[in-house]
Design a protein around this motif. Structure first.
Motif, PDB file in Angstrom:
ATOM      1  N   GLU A  37       0.837  -1.202   0.000  1.00  0.00           N
ATOM      2  CA  GLU A  37       0.000   0.000   0.000  1.00  0.00           C
ATOM      3  C   GLU A  37       0.875   1.256   0.000  1.00  0.00           C
ATOM      4  O   GLU A  37       1.840   1.361   0.765  1.00  0.00           O
ATOM      5  N   SER A  38       0.521   2.210  -0.847  1.00  0.00           N
ATOM      6  CA  SER A  38       1.236   3.479  -0.909  1.00  0.00           C
ATOM      7  C   SER A  38       0.283   4.557  -1.411  1.00  0.00           C
ATOM      8  O   SER A  38      -0.854   4.261  -1.816  1.00  0.00           O
ATOM      9  N   ASP A  53      -1.653  24.972 -11.349  1.00  0.00           N
ATOM     10  CA  ASP A  53      -0.405  24.221 -11.512  1.00  0.00           C
ATOM     11  C   ASP A  53      -0.456  22.969 -10.656  1.00  0.00           C
ATOM     12  O   ASP A  53      -1.376  22.769  -9.859  1.00  0.00           O
ATOM     13  N   VAL A  54       0.549  22.104 -10.849  1.00  0.00           N
ATOM     14  CA  VAL A  54       0.648  20.866 -10.085  1.00  0.00           C
ATOM     15  C   VAL A  54       2.076  20.736  -9.568  1.00  0.00           C
ATOM     16  O   VAL A  54       3.034  21.083 -10.251  1.00  0.00           O
ATOM     17  N   LEU A  55       2.204  20.246  -8.334  1.00  0.00           N
ATOM     18  CA  LEU A  55       3.511  20.114  -7.706  1.00  0.00           C
ATOM     19  C   LEU A  55       4.168  18.793  -8.123  1.00  0.00           C
ATOM     20  O   LEU A  55       3.581  17.727  -7.961  1.00  0.00           O
ATOM     21  N   ILE A  56       5.379  18.893  -8.663  1.00  0.00           N
ATOM     22  CA  ILE A  56       6.131  17.724  -9.112  1.00  0.00           C
ATOM     23  C   ILE A  56       7.546  17.814  -8.558  1.00  0.00           C
ATOM     24  O   ILE A  56       8.165  18.881  -8.566  1.00  0.00           O
ATOM     25  N   LEU A  57       8.054  16.686  -8.076  1.00  0.00           N
ATOM     26  CA  LEU A  57       9.451  16.638  -7.644  1.00  0.00           C
ATOM     27  C   LEU A  57      10.261  15.794  -8.623  1.00  0.00           C
ATOM     28  O   LEU A  57       9.699  14.992  -9.383  1.00  0.00           O
ATOM     29  N   GLY A  74       5.205  11.279  -2.543  1.00  0.00           N
ATOM     30  CA  GLY A  74       4.484  10.123  -2.024  1.00  0.00           C
ATOM     31  C   GLY A  74       5.402   8.948  -1.762  1.00  0.00           C
ATOM     32  O   GLY A  74       6.602   8.999  -2.016  1.00  0.00           O
ATOM     33  N   GLY A  75       4.806   7.880  -1.261  1.00  0.00           N
ATOM     34  CA  GLY A  75       5.586   6.697  -0.962  1.00  0.00           C
ATOM     35  C   GLY A  75       4.748   5.664  -0.235  1.00  0.00           C
ATOM     36  O   GLY A  75       3.519   5.757  -0.177  1.00  0.00           O
ATOM     37  N   LEU A  89       0.331  13.012   2.574  1.00  0.00           N
ATOM     38  CA  LEU A  89       0.741  14.270   3.204  1.00  0.00           C
ATOM     39  C   LEU A  89       2.023  14.090   4.012  1.00  0.00           C
ATOM     40  O   LEU A  89       2.892  14.967   4.018  1.00  0.00           O
ATOM     41  N   ARG A  90       2.145  12.973   4.707  1.00  0.00           N
ATOM     42  CA  ARG A  90       3.369  12.717   5.463  1.00  0.00           C
ATOM     43  C   ARG A  90       4.568  12.632   4.533  1.00  0.00           C
ATOM     44  O   ARG A  90       5.621  13.228   4.797  1.00  0.00           O
ATOM     45  N   GLU A  91       4.428  11.872   3.461  1.00  0.00           N
ATOM     46  CA  GLU A  91       5.524  11.729   2.511  1.00  0.00           C
ATOM     47  C   GLU A  91       5.885  13.078   1.877  1.00  0.00           C
ATOM     48  O   GLU A  91       7.064  13.384   1.678  1.00  0.00           O
ATOM     49  N   ALA A  92       4.880  13.890   1.542  1.00  0.00           N
ATOM     50  CA  ALA A  92       5.155  15.192   0.944  1.00  0.00           C
ATOM     51  C   ALA A  92       5.906  16.094   1.914  1.00  0.00           C
ATOM     52  O   ALA A  92       6.790  16.864   1.517  1.00  0.00           O
ATOM     53  N   ASN A  93       5.568  15.991   3.188  1.00  0.00           N
ATOM     54  CA  ASN A  93       6.295  16.760   4.196  1.00  0.00           C
ATOM     55  C   ASN A  93       7.734  16.296   4.299  1.00  0.00           C
ATOM     56  O   ASN A  93       8.672  17.107   4.356  1.00  0.00           O
ATOM     57  N   GLU A  94       7.938  14.972   4.301  1.00  0.00           N
ATOM     58  CA  GLU A  94       9.292  14.427   4.429  1.00  0.00           C
ATOM     59  C   GLU A  94      10.148  14.718   3.199  1.00  0.00           C
ATOM     60  O   GLU A  94      11.360  14.907   3.309  1.00  0.00           O
ATOM     61  N   GLU A  95       9.518  14.758   2.030  1.00  0.00           N
ATOM     62  CA  GLU A  95      10.282  14.911   0.792  1.00  0.00           C
ATOM     63  C   GLU A  95      10.550  16.370   0.432  1.00  0.00           C
ATOM     64  O   GLU A  95      11.657  16.727   0.017  1.00  0.00           O
TER      65      GLU A  95
END
Length: 231
Positions: A37-38, A53-57, A74-75, A89-95
């Protein structure tokens, strides 16, 4: 004054997502059991005078998997995550140091399966009601973060398909120095169609993807060539 109410330009997309199915994003059925699950965060915002716009890393070139590839934040889910939005949201904060309090979660898209990595991914659509500067928190994992304007993504000159050395073919976007392909481009392509933003473009424009740093994982929005490469 910050408003959490999404803008009216999102209404057609949100209406369409109310009846969205896995088949709208991919021909690959999601298994009922198994898979890790991710979740990823599809974060739509609006810059002053520049439109949506869209946020991309962009992942670091030194990573073992998906090196150098643009992606949604994400992750994988952690045991303490309450649900897919919490994971995203957690992954976006960490990344990229995104403040979860600045995001209004709008919808969860259907779960999508990536066979090569056996991830079952839930894309989470969010409205960035209070945008703020973001940056890579771990440069060894994330090289760059950008807000890609929807107007540039739907420009026919910026749309193409890419062919991986494995034989995989899928949609892609060229914008702000990024070549967005794979799973991320597949989800974007479907959402642009659903939101009524897409413009006619030439799907016969196919670019060979360099093998270095490329991933063989199929994208959402696969075509016949994508699936034949998996058999």
């Amino acid at each position: 004054m910050v408003t959490r109410q999404p803008p009216t330009w999102l209404d057609p997309l949100l209406t369409r997502l109310g009846s969205a199915r896995t088949e709208d994003f991919t021909r690959l059925p999601t298994p009922q059991r198994g898979g890790r699950e991710s979740a990823v965060l599809v974060l739509l915002g609006e810059a002053h005078g520049a439109g949506p716009d869209v946020l991309i890393l962009q992942r670091a070139a030194t990573l073992r998997n998906h090196a150098g590839q643009p992606a949604f934040p994400g992750g994988a889910a952690d045991p303490e995550d309450a649900d897919a939005p919490a994971t995203a949201l957690r992954e976006a904060n960490e990344e990229v140091d995104l403040d979860p309090a600045t995001v209004t979660v709008l919808a969860e898209l259907p779960k999508l399966w990536i066979p090569v990595s056996d991830f079952v991914v839930t894309p989470v659509l969010g409205w960035w009601h209070a945008p703020h500067p973001v940056h890579p928190r771990e440069p060894a994992e994330v090289a760059h973060v950008a807000r890609l304007p929807i107007t540039e993504l739907v420009d026919p000159e910026n749309r193409l398909r890419v062919r991986h050395p494995s034989g995989w073919i899928g949609p892609a976007f060229s914008a702000r120095g990024m070549l967005v392909w794979g799973f991320t481009a597949g989800v974007l392509s479907a959402l642009l169609d659903m939101g009524g933003w897409a413009r006619p473009w030439r799907p016969d424009r196919v670019l060979d993807l360099p093998p270095v740093g490329a991933s063989p994982a199929p994208s959402a929005g696969t075509d016949e060539a994508d699936e034949s490469a998996l058999r």
